[in-house]
Write a protein that holds these residues in place. Structure first.
Motif, PDB file in Angstrom:
ATOM      1  N   PHE A  12       0.969  -1.113   0.250  1.00  0.00           N
ATOM      2  CA  PHE A  12       0.024  -0.192  -0.039  1.00  0.00           C
ATOM      3  C   PHE A  12       0.985   1.180   0.025  1.00  0.00           C
ATOM      4  O   PHE A  12       1.962   1.107   0.650  1.00  0.00           O
ATOM      5  CB  PHE A  12      -0.867   0.044   1.328  1.00  0.00           C
ATOM      6  CG  PHE A  12      -2.226   0.509   1.198  1.00  0.00           C
ATOM      7  CD1 PHE A  12      -2.562   1.212  -0.027  1.00  0.00           C
ATOM      8  CD2 PHE A  12      -3.355   0.397   2.245  1.00  0.00           C
ATOM      9  CE1 PHE A  12      -4.126   1.666  -0.063  1.00  0.00           C
ATOM     10  CE2 PHE A  12      -4.423   0.962   2.241  1.00  0.00           C
ATOM     11  CZ  PHE A  12      -4.933   1.386   1.225  1.00  0.00           C
ATOM     12  N   HIS A  14       0.812   5.324   0.596  1.00  0.00           N
ATOM     13  CA  HIS A  14       0.123   6.521   0.871  1.00  0.00           C
ATOM     14  C   HIS A  14       0.998   7.828   0.564  1.00  0.00           C
ATOM     15  O   HIS A  14       1.825   7.911   1.362  1.00  0.00           O
ATOM     16  CB  HIS A  14      -0.389   6.538   2.363  1.00  0.00           C
ATOM     17  CG  HIS A  14      -1.665   5.979   2.631  1.00  0.00           C
ATOM     18  ND1 HIS A  14      -1.849   4.541   2.499  1.00  0.00           N
ATOM     19  CD2 HIS A  14      -3.024   6.453   2.761  1.00  0.00           C
ATOM     20  CE1 HIS A  14      -3.222   4.305   2.755  1.00  0.00           C
ATOM     21  NE2 HIS A  14      -3.958   5.451   2.869  1.00  0.00           N
ATOM     22  N   THR A  80      -2.294   5.527  -3.507  1.00  0.00           N
ATOM     23  CA  THR A  80      -3.363   6.764  -3.544  1.00  0.00           C
ATOM     24  C   THR A  80      -3.376   7.637  -4.683  1.00  0.00           C
ATOM     25  O   THR A  80      -2.657   8.546  -4.650  1.00  0.00           O
ATOM     26  CB  THR A  80      -3.167   7.659  -2.155  1.00  0.00           C
ATOM     27  OG1 THR A  80      -1.635   8.025  -1.992  1.00  0.00           O
ATOM     28  CG2 THR A  80      -3.309   6.689  -0.661  1.00  0.00           C
ATOM     29  N   HIS A  83      -6.324  10.919  -2.100  1.00  0.00           N
ATOM     30  CA  HIS A  83      -6.566  10.692  -0.902  1.00  0.00           C
ATOM     31  C   HIS A  83      -7.650  11.815  -0.478  1.00  0.00           C
ATOM     32  O   HIS A  83      -8.037  12.559  -1.261  1.00  0.00           O
ATOM     33  CB  HIS A  83      -5.333  10.677   0.092  1.00  0.00           C
ATOM     34  CG  HIS A  83      -5.828   9.884   1.432  1.00  0.00           C
ATOM     35  ND1 HIS A  83      -6.297  10.382   2.452  1.00  0.00           N
ATOM     36  CD2 HIS A  83      -5.709   8.376   1.527  1.00  0.00           C
ATOM     37  CE1 HIS A  83      -6.391   9.728   3.222  1.00  0.00           C
ATOM     38  NE2 HIS A  83      -6.314   8.258   2.761  1.00  0.00           N
ATOM     39  N   TYR A 127      -5.903   3.493  -5.184  1.00  0.00           N
ATOM     40  CA  TYR A 127      -6.930   3.954  -4.273  1.00  0.00           C
ATOM     41  C   TYR A 127      -7.501   5.380  -4.739  1.00  0.00           C
ATOM     42  O   TYR A 127      -6.682   6.032  -5.150  1.00  0.00           O
ATOM     43  CB  TYR A 127      -6.108   4.076  -2.881  1.00  0.00           C
ATOM     44  CG  TYR A 127      -6.722   4.901  -1.778  1.00  0.00           C
ATOM     45  CD1 TYR A 127      -6.931   4.307  -0.457  1.00  0.00           C
ATOM     46  CD2 TYR A 127      -7.023   6.170  -1.921  1.00  0.00           C
ATOM     47  CE1 TYR A 127      -7.521   5.058   0.587  1.00  0.00           C
ATOM     48  CE2 TYR A 127      -7.717   7.022  -0.731  1.00  0.00           C
ATOM     49  CZ  TYR A 127      -7.983   6.245   0.442  1.00  0.00           C
ATOM     50  OH  TYR A 127      -8.335   6.839   1.390  1.00  0.00           O
ATOM     51  N   SER A 129     -10.035   8.097  -3.173  1.00  0.00           N
ATOM     52  CA  SER A 129     -11.098   8.672  -2.170  1.00  0.00           C
ATOM     53  C   SER A 129     -12.448   9.514  -2.849  1.00  0.00           C
ATOM     54  O   SER A 129     -12.325  10.449  -3.452  1.00  0.00           O
ATOM     55  CB  SER A 129     -10.415   9.792  -1.224  1.00  0.00           C
ATOM     56  OG  SER A 129     -11.289  10.212  -0.298  1.00  0.00           O
ATOM     57  N   TRP A 180      -9.410   0.906  -5.335  1.00  0.00           N
ATOM     58  CA  TRP A 180      -9.651   0.796  -3.888  1.00  0.00           C
ATOM     59  C   TRP A 180     -10.149   2.057  -3.376  1.00  0.00           C
ATOM     60  O   TRP A 180      -9.881   3.139  -3.224  1.00  0.00           O
ATOM     61  CB  TRP A 180      -8.350   0.728  -3.142  1.00  0.00           C
ATOM     62  CG  TRP A 180      -8.017  -0.236  -2.119  1.00  0.00           C
ATOM     63  CD1 TRP A 180      -7.572  -1.357  -2.178  1.00  0.00           C
ATOM     64  CD2 TRP A 180      -8.389  -0.080  -0.567  1.00  0.00           C
ATOM     65  NE1 TRP A 180      -7.403  -1.993  -0.893  1.00  0.00           N
ATOM     66  CE2 TRP A 180      -7.931  -1.122   0.030  1.00  0.00           C
ATOM     67  CE3 TRP A 180      -8.821   1.357  -0.027  1.00  0.00           C
ATOM     68  CZ2 TRP A 180      -7.828  -1.002   1.455  1.00  0.00           C
ATOM     69  CZ3 TRP A 180      -8.850   1.375   1.290  1.00  0.00           C
ATOM     70  CH2 TRP A 180      -8.452   0.119   2.305  1.00  0.00           C
ATOM     71  N   ASP A 182     -12.684   4.448  -0.532  1.00  0.00           N
ATOM     72  CA  ASP A 182     -12.468   4.444   0.968  1.00  0.00           C
ATOM     73  C   ASP A 182     -13.610   5.476   1.546  1.00  0.00           C
ATOM     74  O   ASP A 182     -14.020   6.360   0.699  1.00  0.00           O
ATOM     75  CB  ASP A 182     -11.225   5.094   1.148  1.00  0.00           C
ATOM     76  CG  ASP A 182     -10.631   4.795   2.586  1.00  0.00           C
ATOM     77  OD1 ASP A 182     -11.278   3.974   3.135  1.00  0.00           O
ATOM     78  OD2 ASP A 182      -9.485   5.110   2.844  1.00  0.00           O
TER      79      ASP A 182
END
Ligand code: JFZ
Length: 309
Positions: A12, A14, A80, A83, A127, A129, A180, A182
């Motif tokens: 992962f 970030h 990400t 995010h 990922y 958001s 992914w 979130d």
């Protein structure tokens, strides 16, 4: 799901503008996870945007990152792409709050990572958001703190999230292999539908259970804990975990888990049929912190003796 079920272990990542303050705002160490600093310290949008001017990852070496993951025995990477702070690591036409428009670096960070993953046979997932976006007018857990954040959620979904998800689904060849989602704050069926529909652009893509709107996705995502057993209904699961106490880089978080703990976690999770998604939080100049590198190398040495292919 075949490759995913066999993968067992992923990285992962970030990474974003929060790596600039790295846990400190106006001389204060802000408690909590580093990528939440804008929300936790209630930093005004205009002020937070200034951090991007110091986001200049000149040491970014995606090939080395992918080799590090591969040598640790990881089979995939989730990064990400955006995010909760809304900052896109890719070149977005839907917002100027991205690496190309807002930073001195000025180049898409996902393109060379996708190329390196392709080269080394590692899967790449994004990922995104989808609900919280503290700069582009998405929702904000705990409530908004700056008038500049006021924007209708449906306007944000339609004019930022939908075009951005389309961008990340169509620009990187065979990737992303995973979407992914979130924190589905304020998501409902209608908002989720607009996003889930886009997944048709990538047949076979895997997505997790955090979209909201009643969708369950393909995978369960227990976070920072290992379930006592596998999921009784046979649901695929992926435990995501940090190596210290933050996802995004915090300069002073030195509470590192031991390599032994990380290996035990991997064994425990794999024995229950799940995947382990282990996080690294690179710095604003593009480096994976040394303690993380060291642990991944030690895991790799263990894998060489005990891992399977
Ligand atoms: C979320 C993010 O807010 C966080 O910054 C990080 O990206 C992490 C991986 O995901 O945090 C969560 C999401 C879900 C739970 C807990 C924290 N959960 O389901 O318990």
């Amino acid at each position: 799901m075949r490759w995913w079920r066999e993968a067992r272990f992923g990285m992962f990542i970030h990474w974003g503008v929060y790596a600039v303050p790295a846990g400190t705002y106006k001389g204060q160490q802000i408690p909590g996870i580093g990528e939440w600093i804008m929300n936790r310290a209630k930093i005004p949008v205009a002020e937070y945007r200034q951090f991007a001017r110091s986001f200049n990852p000149i040491f970014y070496d995606p090939d080395a990152w992918v080799r590090l993951a591969k040598e640790a025995g990881m089979k995939y990477i989730i990064i990400t792409s955006k995010h909760h702070d809304g900052f896109a690591l890719f070149d977005s036409k839907a917002s100027d709050w991205d690496v190309v428009d807002a930073t001195p670096y000025g180049r898409d960070l996902l393109l060379p990572l996708a190329a390196a993953c392709r080269k080394h046979g590692i899967k790449l997932g994004f990922y995104y958001s989808q609900a919280q976006d503290w700069v582009n007018g998405g929702s904000a857990a705990g409530g908004k703190w700056d008038p500049a954040q006021q924007r209708d959620m449906d306007d944000y979904i339609r004019n930022v999230a939908v075009p951005q998800v389309r961008e990340i689904l169509t620009r990187y060849g065979e990737f992303p292999a995973v979407l992914w989602w979130d924190t589905p704050v304020d998501m409902n069926r209608e908002r989720a539908d607009q996003l889930i529909r886009l997944l048709r652009l990538k047949p076979g893509i895997i997505h997790n259970n955090r979209l909201g709107g009643g969708y369950r996705g393909d995978t369960e995502t227990p976070e920072q804990y290992i379930p006592a057993t596998g999921y009784p209904d046979g649901r695929d699961f992926e435990v995501c975990m940090t190596m210290n106490d933050t996802w995004g880089y915090k300069s002073y978080d030195q509470n590192w888990k031991s390599t032994e703990t990380l290996i035990r976690n991997l064994i425990d999770i794999a024995s229950k049929g799940g995947n382990y998604l282990l996080n690294v939080g690179p710095t604003a100049d593009g480096r994976i912190p040394e303690p993380s590198i060291q642990r991944l190398k030690e895991i790799g040495a263990w894998m060489k003796v005990n891992g399977e292919a």
